[in-house]
Design a protein around this motif. Structure first.
Motif, PDB file in Angstrom:
ATOM      1  N   LEU A 414       0.845  -1.186   0.000  1.00 56.29           N
ATOM      2  CA  LEU A 414       0.000   0.000   0.000  1.00 56.29           C
ATOM      3  C   LEU A 414       0.883   1.239   0.000  1.00 56.29           C
ATOM      4  CD1 LEU A 414      -2.687  -1.081   2.639  1.00 56.29           C
ATOM      5  CD2 LEU A 414      -2.927  -1.084   0.153  1.00 56.29           C
ATOM      6  N   ILE A 415       0.311   2.340  -0.460  1.00 62.27           N
ATOM      7  CA  ILE A 415       1.050   3.596  -0.528  1.00 62.27           C
ATOM      8  C   ILE A 415       0.302   4.638   0.287  1.00 62.27           C
ATOM      9  CG2 ILE A 415       1.935   5.420  -2.032  1.00 62.27           C
ATOM     10  CD1 ILE A 415       2.025   3.323  -4.274  1.00 62.27           C
ATOM     11  N   GLY A 416       1.032   5.283   1.164  1.00 66.17           N
ATOM     12  CA  GLY A 416       0.434   6.320   2.002  1.00 66.17           C
ATOM     13  C   GLY A 416       1.275   7.569   2.001  1.00 66.17           C
ATOM     14  N   LYS A 417       0.754   8.614   2.654  1.00 66.52           N
ATOM     15  CA  LYS A 417       1.453   9.888   2.723  1.00 66.52           C
ATOM     16  C   LYS A 417       1.823  10.217   4.172  1.00 66.52           C
ATOM     17  CE  LYS A 417       1.461  11.769  -1.522  1.00 66.52           C
ATOM     18  NZ  LYS A 417       0.295  11.349  -2.197  1.00 66.52           N
ATOM     19  N   THR A 418       3.041  10.708   4.335  1.00 62.52           N
ATOM     20  CA  THR A 418       3.448  11.220   5.632  1.00 62.52           C
ATOM     21  C   THR A 418       2.780  12.581   5.860  1.00 62.52           C
ATOM     22  OG1 THR A 418       5.335  12.534   4.862  1.00 62.52           O
ATOM     23  CG2 THR A 418       5.712  10.162   5.247  1.00 62.52           C
ATOM     24  N   PRO A 419       2.852  13.115   7.079  1.00 60.80           N
ATOM     25  CA  PRO A 419       2.336  14.466   7.287  1.00 60.80           C
ATOM     26  C   PRO A 419       3.004  15.504   6.382  1.00 60.80           C
ATOM     27  CG  PRO A 419       2.642  13.384   9.391  1.00 60.80           C
ATOM     28  CD  PRO A 419       3.249  12.486   8.358  1.00 60.80           C
ATOM     29  N   TRP A 420       4.227  15.197   5.899  1.00 61.10           N
ATOM     30  CA  TRP A 420       4.979  16.140   5.071  1.00 61.10           C
ATOM     31  C   TRP A 420       4.784  15.887   3.577  1.00 61.10           C
ATOM     32  CZ3 TRP A 420       6.778  13.181   9.113  1.00 61.10           C
ATOM     33  CH2 TRP A 420       6.895  13.862  10.332  1.00 61.10           C
ATOM     34  N   LEU A 421       3.742  15.114   3.238  1.00 58.97           N
ATOM     35  CA  LEU A 421       3.320  14.842   1.865  1.00 58.97           C
ATOM     36  C   LEU A 421       4.288  13.954   1.090  1.00 58.97           C
ATOM     37  CD1 LEU A 421       0.695  15.690   0.416  1.00 58.97           C
ATOM     38  CD2 LEU A 421       2.027  17.365  -0.855  1.00 58.97           C
ATOM     39  N   GLN A 422       5.073  13.186   1.791  1.00 63.90           N
ATOM     40  CA  GLN A 422       5.942  12.223   1.116  1.00 63.90           C
ATOM     41  C   GLN A 422       5.189  10.917   0.910  1.00 63.90           C
ATOM     42  OE1 GLN A 422       8.174  12.890   4.631  1.00 63.90           O
ATOM     43  NE2 GLN A 422      10.110  12.998   3.505  1.00 63.90           N
ATOM     44  N   VAL A 424       4.968   6.941   0.768  1.00 60.30           N
ATOM     45  CA  VAL A 424       5.666   5.829   1.418  1.00 60.30           C
ATOM     46  C   VAL A 424       5.075   4.512   0.930  1.00 60.30           C
ATOM     47  CG1 VAL A 424       6.283   4.742   3.611  1.00 60.30           C
ATOM     48  CG2 VAL A 424       6.073   7.229   3.479  1.00 60.30           C
ATOM     49  N   HIS A 425       5.943   3.612   0.479  1.00 60.06           N
ATOM     50  CA  HIS A 425       5.538   2.265   0.091  1.00 60.06           C
ATOM     51  C   HIS A 425       5.741   1.336   1.284  1.00 60.06           C
ATOM     52  CE1 HIS A 425       5.705   3.285  -4.300  1.00 60.06           C
ATOM     53  NE2 HIS A 425       6.520   4.204  -3.826  1.00 60.06           N
ATOM     54  N   VAL A 426       4.709   0.576   1.620  1.00 62.44           N
ATOM     55  CA  VAL A 426       4.820  -0.330   2.765  1.00 62.44           C
ATOM     56  C   VAL A 426       4.020  -1.592   2.484  1.00 62.44           C
ATOM     57  CG1 VAL A 426       2.845   0.742   3.944  1.00 62.44           C
ATOM     58  CG2 VAL A 426       4.540  -0.525   5.283  1.00 62.44           C
ATOM     59  N   THR A 427       4.561  -2.730   2.889  1.00 68.67           N
ATOM     60  CA  THR A 427       3.820  -3.984   2.807  1.00 68.67           C
ATOM     61  C   THR A 427       2.971  -4.108   4.060  1.00 68.67           C
ATOM     62  OG1 THR A 427       5.532  -5.037   1.478  1.00 68.67           O
ATOM     63  CG2 THR A 427       3.984  -6.493   2.613  1.00 68.67           C
ATOM     64  N   ALA A 428       1.660  -4.027   3.864  1.00 69.02           N
ATOM     65  CA  ALA A 428       0.730  -4.028   5.003  1.00 69.02           C
ATOM     66  C   ALA A 428      -0.511  -4.812   4.615  1.00 69.02           C
ATOM     67  CB  ALA A 428       0.387  -2.608   5.400  1.00 69.02           C
ATOM     68  N   PRO A 429      -0.402  -6.135   4.517  1.00 70.57           N
ATOM     69  CA  PRO A 429      -1.515  -6.947   4.006  1.00 70.57           C
ATOM     70  C   PRO A 429      -2.770  -6.902   4.848  1.00 70.57           C
ATOM     71  CG  PRO A 429       0.236  -8.338   4.927  1.00 70.57           C
ATOM     72  CD  PRO A 429       0.776  -6.951   4.869  1.00 70.57           C
ATOM     73  N   HIS A 430      -2.652  -6.533   6.109  1.00 71.46           N
ATOM     74  CA  HIS A 430      -3.826  -6.526   6.984  1.00 71.46           C
ATOM     75  C   HIS A 430      -4.391  -5.128   7.199  1.00 71.46           C
ATOM     76  CE1 HIS A 430      -2.977 -10.706   7.703  1.00 71.46           C
ATOM     77  NE2 HIS A 430      -1.778 -10.429   8.188  1.00 71.46           N
ATOM     78  N   ALA A 431      -3.812  -4.139   6.540  1.00 72.67           N
ATOM     79  CA  ALA A 431      -4.305  -2.765   6.657  1.00 72.67           C
ATOM     80  C   ALA A 431      -5.257  -2.467   5.505  1.00 72.67           C
ATOM     81  CB  ALA A 431      -3.136  -1.783   6.662  1.00 72.67           C
ATOM     82  N   ALA A 432      -5.976  -1.367   5.627  1.00 76.18           N
ATOM     83  CA  ALA A 432      -6.955  -0.976   4.607  1.00 76.18           C
ATOM     84  C   ALA A 432      -6.736   0.481   4.235  1.00 76.18           C
ATOM     85  CB  ALA A 432      -8.382  -1.180   5.127  1.00 76.18           C
ATOM     86  N   LEU A 433      -7.173   0.822   3.024  1.00 74.92           N
ATOM     87  CA  LEU A 433      -7.099   2.212   2.613  1.00 74.92           C
ATOM     88  C   LEU A 433      -7.907   3.067   3.586  1.00 74.92           C
ATOM     89  CD1 LEU A 433      -7.471   1.964  -1.278  1.00 74.92           C
ATOM     90  CD2 LEU A 433      -5.392   1.939   0.113  1.00 74.92           C
ATOM     91  N   PRO A 446      14.380   9.876  -4.502  1.00 76.12           N
ATOM     92  CA  PRO A 446      14.053  11.270  -4.795  1.00 76.12           C
ATOM     93  C   PRO A 446      12.566  11.571  -4.721  1.00 76.12           C
ATOM     94  CG  PRO A 446      14.696  10.085  -6.790  1.00 76.12           C
ATOM     95  CD  PRO A 446      15.008   9.192  -5.649  1.00 76.12           C
ATOM     96  N   ASN A 447      11.725  10.563  -4.979  1.00 79.11           N
ATOM     97  CA  ASN A 447      10.283  10.827  -5.061  1.00 79.11           C
ATOM     98  C   ASN A 447       9.445  10.043  -4.065  1.00 79.11           C
ATOM     99  OD1 ASN A 447      10.525  12.606  -7.380  1.00 79.11           O
ATOM    100  ND2 ASN A 447      10.989  10.762  -8.556  1.00 79.11           N
ATOM    101  N   SER A 448      10.036   9.109  -3.345  1.00 80.63           N
ATOM    102  CA  SER A 448       9.244   8.312  -2.406  1.00 80.63           C
ATOM    103  C   SER A 448      10.142   7.692  -1.354  1.00 80.63           C
ATOM    104  CB  SER A 448       8.469   7.209  -3.151  1.00 80.63           C
ATOM    105  OG  SER A 448       9.365   6.291  -3.758  1.00 80.63           O
ATOM    106  N   LEU A 449       9.488   7.144  -0.319  1.00 83.60           N
ATOM    107  CA  LEU A 449      10.176   6.484   0.779  1.00 83.60           C
ATOM    108  C   LEU A 449       9.706   5.034   0.856  1.00 83.60           C
ATOM    109  CD1 LEU A 449       9.485   9.217   3.516  1.00 83.60           C
ATOM    110  CD2 LEU A 449      11.470   9.091   2.005  1.00 83.60           C
ATOM    111  N   ALA A 450      10.519   4.201   1.489  1.00 87.67           N
ATOM    112  CA  ALA A 450      10.124   2.825   1.779  1.00 87.67           C
ATOM    113  C   ALA A 450      10.027   2.673   3.286  1.00 87.67           C
ATOM    114  CB  ALA A 450      11.130   1.829   1.206  1.00 87.67           C
ATOM    115  N   GLY A 451       8.945   2.015   3.736  1.00 84.10           N
ATOM    116  CA  GLY A 451       8.745   1.860   5.167  1.00 84.10           C
ATOM    117  C   GLY A 451       8.366   0.449   5.540  1.00 84.10           C
TER     118      GLY A 451
END
Length: 459
Positions: A414-422, A424-433, A446-451
């Motif tokens: 899933l892909i989410g945004k930090t408070p600073w609009l970055q 972040v790609h994260v493997t979160a199979p049990h989370a939901a949008l 340069p354009n994204s983070l991995a978490g």
């Protein structure tokens, strides 16, 4: 079977007969155009039409256009010329947005296959204009009525994502010498606070947890509360923050002249207001800023940044820059590069100056050659990118909350945004949008983070 549009200009251009039952809205340009495109789609759906899939055949195609740069205008006419289907027909074509406002009936003369021309302050009349086009009547509306169009739009339906744009202000009274917005969007108008809160509540009820407030000069918003007392933009933010199921608030685009101390304090005092500020400066030379009619100086701009960082040290600052404005010398450009190093933007948008017909800058002497603009833009963007990498890299090793917004390309990602609009790609199979989860940032690009989900190490 749905078939894509073909770039064959030799096919006949007869429009498909009858009233359209399917549509596509294609928006170009700023976030406000995205919002307007969404509202047009919601309005057409409320009229009983169905949205066609991207690149599929549709009875009606709405091109929601941008007029900021010349290339954007050229793209509109290029897209119109490609609208042919394999069976020799074309869709009903509507040109909406700022190109429609700026060029009006000239669009139909230049591109006779266009059926409807509607400006950004009149798109609530789109269903009526479709009816006129079906009957073979002229369908042109570029009026800028004093009455708000928003009251004529349908209620917001349930959203398919947890974030949404919400326009609160339109138009501009600043008259920067390079800009067409005062002519295509009109004077500054603020939506009533009650209407904004009602739309926000509808979005929240439909699953939205983050809103981005939009306006050509969003921080110029003013209004009144239910008792008739004056409200500034910071008061509106505080009213929205009182909505219990709203998690995050953002806004753009701001003007330095409207950055009040109250708005700066709100960044320190309202936890739901994200630590991100988009504050366009355009140039780092006072001489060029004066020629642009920006009505702020480099010093006054930096004072705002210093005040903001004093109350919110972790604030991420983004900006806009124009390279090659008429008369820009090498020393003027170097002043912009110096400003970049002083502010160290987390991200920034940068463009070559594009003369727009009817604006004062288009008639200025000392227009800069394309080669010089290209070279300066490359240097500017290299510096911006270096600072962006620096900002992102500083997040590695930190634990941050991200709002999950969309599905990634890999299973469980899933892909989410930090408070600073970055991003972040994260493997979160049990989370939901729509979930807000804590992640440990493990790498940065340069354009994204991995978490990784907080406290969990990758296998």
């Amino acid at each position: 079977m749905n078939r894509p549009l073909l770039p064959n200009k030799h096919l006949p251009a007869a429009r498909r007969a009858g009233a359209p039952t399917t549509f596509q809205v294609k928006s170009f340009g700023c976030q406000m155009n995205v919002y307007d495109g969404e509202r047009m789609a919601e309005m057409l759906t409320a009229q009983g039409m169905n949205a066609a899939e991207e690149n599929a055949q549709a009875d009606l195609v709405v091109l929601n256009t941008c007029h900021i740069r010349e290339k954007a205008v050229d793209r509109v006419y290029s897209d119109i010329g490609r609208m042919r289907y394999e069976d020799g027909t074309r869709p009903m074509i509507a040109v909406a947005g700022c190109v429609a406002q700026a060029e009006g009936g000239e669009i139909s003369r230049r591109a006779p296959t266009v059926d409807i021309v509607v400006g950004p302050q009149a798109y609530h009349h789109l269903p009526e204009l479709i009816g006129k086009a079906v009957r073979g009547e002229a369908a042109l509306d570029t009026d800028m009525p004093a009455a708000s169009k928003f009251g004529a739009l349908p209620a917001r339906p349930r959203q398919a994502r947890p974030t949404a744009f919400l326009t609160i202000q339109e138009g501009c009274d600043k008259f920067c010498t390079y800009c067409v917005v005062p002519y295509t969007r009109g004077a500054e108008i603020s939506r009533p606070c009650s209407a904004i809160l009602d739309e926000a509540k509808a979005l929240i009820d439909g699953g939205v947890s983050e809103v981005t407030l939009l306006g050509q000069n969003v921080n110029a918003w003013t209004g009144e509360d239910e008792r008739g007392r004056h409200m500034g933009f910071d008061d509106l933010i505080r009213a929205l923050a009182d909505l219990p199921d709203l998690s995050r608030i953002r806004y753009m685009t701001s003007h330095p002249n409207d950055m009040t101390d109250g708005l700066i304090r709100a960044h320190a005092e309202v936890p739901k207001l994200m630590p991100f500020l988009h504050l366009p400066v355009q140039a780092g030379s006072d001489r060029i800023l004066k020629a642009m009619n920006r009505n702020h100086t480099v010093e006054s701009y930096l004072t705002i940044i210093d005040k903001m960082r004093a109350v919110r040290p972790d604030i991420a600052v983004s900006g806009d820059f124009i390279v090659g404005f008429p008369g820009e010398s090498e020393s003027d450009f170097e002043a912009t590069m110096t400003l970049l190093d002083q502010v160290r933007y987390s991200m920034a948008y940068s463009f070559k100056y594009s003369p727009r017909p009817g604006t004062p800058a288009a008639d200025m002497s000392d227009q800069i050659s394309p080669d010089v603009m290209d070279e300066r833009l490359q240097r500017l963007q290299a510096r911006i990118n270096a600072h962006q990498v620096e900002f992102n890299s500083a997040t590695v090793g930190k634990r941050v909350p991200i709002l999950l917004e969309r599905v990634g390309r890999y299973p469980g990602q899933l892909i989410g945004k930090t408070p600073w609009l970055q991003s972040v790609h994260v493997t979160a199979p049990h989370a939901a949008l729509g979930d807000v989860i804590d992640v440990d940032i493990v790498s940065a690009g340069p354009n994204s983070l991995a978490g990784e989900i907080a406290g969990r190490k990758a296998a």
